[in-house]
Design an enzyme around this catalytic site. Structure first.
Site, short mmCIF file in Angstrom:
data_model
loop_
_atom_site.label_atom_id
_atom_site.label_comp_id
_atom_site.label_asym_id
_atom_site.label_seq_id
_atom_site.Cartn_x
_atom_site.Cartn_y
_atom_site.Cartn_z
NE ARG A 3 -4.05 1.96 1.09
CZ ARG A 3 -5.00 2.43 0.32
NH1 ARG A 3 -4.97 2.21 -0.98
NH2 ARG A 3 -6.01 3.11 0.82
CB THR A 45 -9.37 -0.82 -7.38
OG1 THR A 45 -9.46 0.32 -6.54
CG2 THR A 45 -8.27 -1.71 -6.85
CB THR A 95 -5.96 0.78 -6.53
OG1 THR A 95 -6.80 1.86 -6.94
CG2 THR A 95 -5.35 1.12 -5.17
CD GLU A 113 -4.75 4.43 -2.84
OE1 GLU A 113 -5.93 4.33 -2.47
OE2 GLU A 113 -4.35 4.07 -3.94
CG ASP A 139 -8.53 5.50 0.05
OD1 ASP A 139 -9.58 6.00 -0.39
OD2 ASP A 139 -8.17 4.33 -0.23
CB SER A 168 -7.05 -0.23 1.45
OG SER A 168 -7.52 -0.88 0.28
CB SER A 169 -12.46 -0.99 0.67
OG SER A 169 -12.94 0.01 1.54
N GLY A 188 -13.61 -1.45 -6.73
CA GLY A 188 -14.87 -0.81 -6.39
C GLY A 188 -14.86 0.02 -5.13
N GLY A 189 -13.67 0.50 -4.66
CA GLY A 189 -13.68 1.30 -3.44
C GLY A 189 -14.29 0.50 -2.30
#
Length: 587
Positions: free
Chosen positions: A102, A402, A420, A441, A444, A463-464, A484-485
């Protein structure tokens, strides 16, 4: 909660390619056979993975090859300017590990980075700025995956992507649509405009698109390895683009404060996967800073208390929506970077905690308001000072853009990988001369606090992303993931419920209409759902649908069948049409 250590393996096999059914079929592209398998949203990416498998690479090698190619063909969703989460099942030892790469906040970040005069700045202005760019982790993640668990070098696995970037690919209707959606952002930045716009408009479908800059970036990685990205001319070009974004005449965007030291200091993290059980399956997901694994697991734990197979579909979907609502209330209150706060994972994943949350669900009656978070600290043996439940608050706006891919090899290794650059087209800042887009990013993070997910130096935003691998009797059963977030979580959860509880074959589970309840009043649905018999049945229970429906997610999955075959499944309508491949056709 169970954690299992893992060790590297090197396994591969070589067979022939079989393409999935053509896009005109009624459902998702499906390929069934033996040997390795791959499912992605891009034909070129799936072929890149298969080419590596056929040259003797294993699933990790093939996953990196597919990901690199997606950076060329799907550049608005992913690329080396971003980050992600890779989950790997290693057949040698039956172990699951995860690689967290990440993006992280530059060292100059403070909790006030997105505040002006004490107020949150406009979200869209924050996105299209150098301040939104986190230190990219994708290249370091690929390096660590190959070094620890792969069998090939950057030079070998990047070759297919370099070929696509050099020779080009045909712009699809979906690609054209994505550019058209972002013309305003792209026109701010000459480098991205030169690649994807013509006369101020999106490149027409059918255009052959080449990206020599990205081919150059990949060639430097092939020659020098990951250090070419984090130190040297490419790193300097990134820092310059972030701190002084090259903009069109008359445009002004905020610069960031990323440094060469931020890049040089970046490290990925090898993390233990999260684990829960569900109806005989061992479900492995991503740990924080992703909220995907724990939120999916928490919702499954709630649903496990019901005999869903004996219920009508409307009752099952009602319970799925309510379990999602409750698990999102806890996600929004407790999840963040575990290096910056004590996330109460043991409590959140406790079966007893799930039972306590389950008592708030009413049969055939939707909750009238957002659910409050529970108190997972009562369900874990934690002597540290706890962060007690936070007041319920609206969910952070989160990009839905993503990509996800999944690969297996003949030896039984499996990769489920989501990565992503955040919004469609990330920050919009494309590194001059290198052809890749930098992420946004950092948006987020929650822009203000107190909250577990506020910006801090070096921190990774929540993050999801939810790459998932399910085992049964110690062997891979299926893998699933999606972009898809925050809807990633509900897409993965609903697909599991469709497949396991409603008994749908995976292609039907992927293709079914998606409903996404994320602790809001109304549920997000896809075009055409409202007014259907399925919708009407749920409306009788008090469920309401949000306006402006859009497609939700773009899932890819593998199913490992009892007869030794594997079924690869990709999307048949969302995000264009995906591509599923196997090495040898099943009979």
């Amino acid at each position: 909660m169970i954690f299992q250590p893992c060790s590297p393996t090197a396994c591969f096999f070589t067979l022939a390619i079989v393409l999935a059914a053509p896009p005109s079929r009624a459902g998702p592209p499906v390929a069934i056979g033996t040997g390795g398998a791959v499912a992605t949203v891009s034909e070129q990416a799936s072929k890149a993975a298969m080419a590596i498998l056929n040259k003797g690479g294993n699933a990790v090698d093939a996953a990196v090859a597919a990901a690199a190619t997606l950076g060329v063909t799907d550049p608005f969703s992913c690329g080396i300017g971003g980050g992600g989460f890779m989950m790997i099942y290693l057949a040698d030892g039956k172990r699951v590990i995860t690689i967290d790469h990440r993006e992280s906040a530059p060292a100059a970040f403070t909790p006030a980075v997105f505040l002006q005069n004490g107020k949150e700045i406009d979200f869209d202005l924050a996105v299209a700025s150098g301040a939104a760019v986190g230190v990219p982790g994708t290249v370091r993640g690929w390096h660590d995956a190959l070094e620890r668990y792969g069998t090939m070098s950057f030079r070998q696995v990047l070759a297919p992507a370099i070929d696509v970037a050099d020779k080009g690919f045909r712009v699809s209707e979906n690609f054209n649509h994505l550019v058209a959606m972002n013309v305003d952002k792209f026109t701010l930045f000459p480098a991205i405009s030169a690649l994807y716009l013509k006369d101020g408009k999106a490149l027409p479908a059918g255009t052959t698109l080449r990206n020599p800059g990205m081919a150059k970036a990949y060639r430097e990685l092939a020659a020098r390895g990951y250090k070419a990205f984090y130190d040297g001319p490419m790193a300097r070009a990134m820092v310059d683009a972030v701190t002084r974004p090259p903009t069109a005449a008359g445009a002004a965007v905020r610069g960031g404060r990323m440094t060469m030291a931020d890049l040089a200091n970046y490290e990925s993290r090898i993390r233990q996967p999260l684990h829960t059980t569900y109806r005989g399956f061992d479900i492995y997901g991503m740990p924080p800073p992703s909220s995907g694994g724990s939120t999916v697991a928490a919702a499954l734990n709630i649903l496990e208390g019901y005999e869903l197979k004996a219920m009508a579909r409307a009752d099952v979907e009602h319970l799925y929506l309510e379990a999602s609502r409750l698990s999102f209330a806890d996600r929004n209150a407790y999840l963040g970077d575990p290096e910056y706060l004590d996330v109460p994972l043991a409590g959140l994943l406790s079966k007893e905690y799930a039972a306590s949350r389950r008592t708030q669900i009413r049969s055939r009656q939707a909750m009238a308001a957002a659910a409050a978070p529970g108190d997972p600290y009562l369900f874990q043996n934690d002597p540290s000072v706890p962060l007690r439940p936070q007041p319920a608050r609206a969910a952070l706006r989160e990009s839905a853009h993503t990509t996800h891919l999944t690969v297996s090899d003949r030896a039984g290794n499996v990769v489920s990988y989501t990565f992503t650059i955040e919004s469609w087209g990330g920050s919009g800042i494309t590194v001059p001369g290198y052809g890749f887009i930098l992420n946004n990013e950092m948006t987020d993070f929650d822009f203000s606090g107190p909250h577990p997910n506020v910006p801090e130096a070096g921190k990774r935003p929540r993050s999801s992303m939810a790459p998932t691998i399910a085992l049964k009797n110690g062997k891979p059963a299926f893998s699933i993931g999606s972009p898809g977030g925050s809807t990633i979580i509900t897409t993965v959860l609903q697909t599991i419920v469709n497949h396991v509880d409603l008994g749908m074959p995976m292609d039907q589970a992927v293709n079914a209409p998606r409903l996404s309840q994320r602790n809001a009043g109304a549920t997000d649905v896809e075009p055409g759902f409202a007014g259907s018999a399925q919708a009407t049945a749920l409306q009788r229970f008090g469920h309401q649908w949000a306006g402006a429906p859009e497609p939700i997610g773009a899932a890819n999955a593998l199913v490992f069948n009892a007869d030794g075959t594997v079924t690869a499944v990709s999307e048949g309508k969302r995000h264009g049409v995906g591509t599923a491949l196997v090495q040898r056709r099943g009979h």
